[in-house]
Design a protein around this motif. Structure first.
Motif, PDB file in Angstrom:
ATOM      1  N   THR A   1      11.662 -74.214  69.997  1.00 21.69           N
ATOM      2  CA  THR A   1      12.211 -73.141  70.742  1.00 21.69           C
ATOM      3  C   THR A   1      12.572 -74.421  71.930  1.00 21.69           C
ATOM      4  O   THR A   1      13.648 -74.041  73.057  1.00 21.69           O
ATOM      5  N   THR A   2      12.293 -75.290  71.609  1.00 26.13           N
ATOM      6  CA  THR A   2      11.999 -76.757  72.712  1.00 26.13           C
ATOM      7  C   THR A   2      12.985 -77.775  72.509  1.00 26.13           C
ATOM      8  O   THR A   2      13.575 -78.077  74.096  1.00 26.13           O
ATOM      9  N   THR A   3      13.476 -77.584  71.780  1.00 30.68           N
ATOM     10  CA  THR A   3      14.507 -79.170  71.104  1.00 30.68           C
ATOM     11  C   THR A   3      15.266 -78.797  70.646  1.00 30.68           C
ATOM     12  O   THR A   3      15.348 -78.106  69.029  1.00 30.68           O
ATOM     13  N   PHE A   4      16.730 -79.420  70.811  1.00 33.29           N
ATOM     14  CA  PHE A   4      17.390 -79.020  69.899  1.00 33.29           C
ATOM     15  C   PHE A   4      18.048 -80.387  70.137  1.00 33.29           C
ATOM     16  O   PHE A   4      18.426 -81.167  71.343  1.00 33.29           O
ATOM     17  N   TYR A   5      19.432 -81.067  68.990  1.00 29.21           N
ATOM     18  CA  TYR A   5      20.560 -81.722  68.962  1.00 29.21           C
ATOM     19  C   TYR A   5      21.487 -81.909  68.782  1.00 29.21           C
ATOM     20  O   TYR A   5      21.737 -80.585  67.772  1.00 29.21           O
ATOM     21  N   THR A   6      22.725 -82.916  69.197  1.00 27.71           N
ATOM     22  CA  THR A   6      23.138 -82.363  68.814  1.00 27.71           C
ATOM     23  C   THR A   6      24.432 -83.954  68.434  1.00 27.71           C
ATOM     24  O   THR A   6      23.964 -85.389  68.462  1.00 27.71           O
ATOM     25  N   THR A   7      24.936 -83.995  67.013  1.00 27.51           N
ATOM     26  CA  THR A   7      26.421 -85.315  67.234  1.00 27.51           C
ATOM     27  C   THR A   7      27.448 -85.129  66.532  1.00 27.51           C
ATOM     28  O   THR A   7      27.980 -84.409  66.664  1.00 27.51           O
ATOM     29  N   SER A   8      27.603 -85.685  66.648  1.00 27.61           N
ATOM     30  CA  SER A   8      29.782 -85.925  66.783  1.00 27.61           C
ATOM     31  C   SER A   8      30.190 -86.252  65.491  1.00 27.61           C
ATOM     32  O   SER A   8      29.716 -87.057  64.836  1.00 27.61           O
ATOM     33  N   ASP A   9      31.370 -85.695  64.667  1.00 27.62           N
ATOM     34  CA  ASP A   9      32.168 -85.948  63.651  1.00 27.62           C
ATOM     35  C   ASP A   9      33.176 -87.687  64.006  1.00 27.62           C
ATOM     36  O   ASP A   9      34.161 -87.081  64.571  1.00 27.62           O
ATOM     37  N   GLU A  10      33.074 -88.604  64.166  1.00 24.65           N
ATOM     38  CA  GLU A  10      33.894 -89.897  63.890  1.00 24.65           C
ATOM     39  C   GLU A  10      34.321 -89.787  62.827  1.00 24.65           C
ATOM     40  O   GLU A  10      33.278 -89.813  61.620  1.00 24.65           O
ATOM     41  N   ASP A  11      35.485 -90.841  62.838  1.00 26.88           N
ATOM     42  CA  ASP A  11      35.757 -91.774  61.786  1.00 26.88           C
ATOM     43  C   ASP A  11      35.896 -92.793  61.624  1.00 26.88           C
ATOM     44  O   ASP A  11      35.961 -94.062  60.379  1.00 26.88           O
ATOM     45  N   GLU A  12      35.223 -93.966  62.776  1.00 21.82           N
ATOM     46  CA  GLU A  12      34.998 -95.178  63.316  1.00 21.82           C
ATOM     47  C   GLU A  12      33.737 -95.495  63.799  1.00 21.82           C
ATOM     48  O   GLU A  12      33.622 -94.018  64.655  1.00 21.82           O
ATOM     49  N   GLY A  13      32.900 -96.525  63.803  1.00 26.37           N
ATOM     50  CA  GLY A  13      31.888 -96.483  64.380  1.00 26.37           C
ATOM     51  C   GLY A  13      30.264 -95.253  64.102  1.00 26.37           C
ATOM     52  O   GLY A  13      30.519 -94.881  63.428  1.00 26.37           O
ATOM     53  N   ASP A  14      29.743 -95.944  65.327  1.00 27.45           N
ATOM     54  CA  ASP A  14      28.520 -95.316  65.335  1.00 27.45           C
ATOM     55  C   ASP A  14      28.576 -94.207  66.309  1.00 27.45           C
ATOM     56  O   ASP A  14      28.387 -94.788  67.470  1.00 27.45           O
ATOM     57  N   PRO A  15      28.453 -92.641  66.111  1.00 30.81           N
ATOM     58  CA  PRO A  15      28.317 -91.774  66.698  1.00 30.81           C
ATOM     59  C   PRO A  15      27.442 -91.385  67.473  1.00 30.81           C
ATOM     60  O   PRO A  15      26.221 -91.510  66.743  1.00 30.81           O
ATOM     61  N   PRO A  16      27.049 -91.135  68.760  1.00 24.94           N
ATOM     62  CA  PRO A  16      25.533 -91.040  69.384  1.00 24.94           C
ATOM     63  C   PRO A  16      25.006 -89.800  69.167  1.00 24.94           C
ATOM     64  O   PRO A  16      25.939 -88.876  68.872  1.00 24.94           O
TER      65      PRO A  16
END
Length: 329
Positions: A299-314
């Motif tokens: 309940t104190t922490t969550f994560y997101t990342t992204s759908d990228e078609d090239e390179g390394d997503p943050p």
């Protein structure tokens, strides 16, 4: 437009806190209240592009804390990484999979005392395909320190249908309290809907019919052009204790309207009761390039990342704001 990599300062990745602009979202006819309980930090880059491009779903490991599971749209692989995304520690491939591709999201949950991972194979952009599946398997243990391990495991799956026709979906979440799966449709220029299915190991090959829970807002929220407000849902998750629900969207036409909404469960109410109340608009969330993944650690922490078609997503880490200097940023 895709942001260049030099937008981030590598030496400050773990310390930099992003100050995010407030975006007004109309929901059920009212402008949502802002929630300022969390702050967003850059954590690193997910170094999995060679084996797992286009990340669509993530889930925090419950068996091996400190790791995050990730899955990809079309590649039918699952990879584990640490929270900094520094490298892939374990790559899974599967036997006994349905022919259905287009994996769009994943989540974790506990059923009958065991930790499971669930993958939604239910993308249907044109609402013509059907043949929807939820793939699931017991979460395997990750060997800490291993960077090259590959493992093949048997998966199971549930075939399902909607009670009201064909739908495109990109979000799945699991409630540990109700032991129920929730699927959220991704709709263009209209409201998205939530459907439920109790988890069971005994469905076999029979097609299960989901139950519609609710709509997320009303069409009038989207404005005369249908492009505003909250629609185009791409990811969701319920905290392990069941008290908090996150649902995020990605608005391709108006990136500033890509937001994450937070629902707070009250007492012993059901998920469906919670989702019928007004959520809060998370100030900390900033639109990502094709942001399609979110997961709670606790309940104190969550994560997101992204759908990228090239390179390394943050990958981004969001933490509960405390009475520290962060409150002054």
């Amino acid at each position: 437009m895709k942001l260049p990599r030099f937008t981030f300062i590598p030496a400050l990745l773990l310390l930099a806190v992003t100050v995010c602009a407030k975006v007004n979202i109309v929901y059920n006819g009212d402008t949502l209240a802002f929630n300022n309980d969390f702050v967003r930090q850059s954590s690193g880059y997910v170094k999995t592009s060679a084996v797992l491009p286009e990340i669509s779903g993530i889930a925090c490991s419950r068996v091996t804390p400190g790791y995050i599971w990730m899955e990809s749209d079309d590649y039918r692989n699952v990879v584990a990484s640490d929270e900094k995304g520094s490298m892939a520690y374990l790559k899974l491939s599967f036997t006994n999979l349905p022919s259905r591709w287009d994996w769009e999201d994943m989540c974790g949950g506990v059923y009958d005392g065991k930790n499971y991972l669930f993958i939604g194979a239910f993308g249907d952009n044109n609402e013509t395909t059907g043949n929807y599946h939820i793939i699931y398997f017991e979460e395997p243990e990750i060997t800490a320190g291993s960077t090259t391990e590959k493992r093949t495991i048997a998966a199971s799956y549930i075939k399902y249908e909607y009670p009201d026709g064909l739908h495109n979906a990109e979000a799945i979440m699991y409630d540990n309290i109700e032991q129920t799966l929730y699927i959220i449709t991704k709709v263009y220029y209209n409201v998205c809907s939530v459907y439920s299915l109790p988890m069971s190991l005994d469905y076999g090959t029979e097609v299960q019919t989901l139950t519609k829970v609710c709509d997320l807002g009303v069409k009038a929220d989207l404005g005369e052009d249908g492009k505003h407000g909250f629609h185009l849902v791409t990811a969701a998750d319920i905290s392990p204790d069941g008290s908090l629900i996150l649902i995020k969207n990605h608005n391709n036409n108006l990136p500033n309207l890509s937001v994450t909404l937070l629902w707070k469960r009250e007492g012993e109410e059901s998920v469906s009761e919670t989702l019928k109340r007004q959520p809060e608009n998370l100030v900390c969330y900033k639109s990502e390039w094709q942001g399609e993944a979110i997961c709670w650690l606790d309940t104190t922490t969550f994560y997101t990342t992204s759908d990228e078609d090239e390179g390394d997503p943050p990958i981004y880490k969001y933490t509960k704001r405390s009475a520290t200097a962060l409150d002054d940023l």
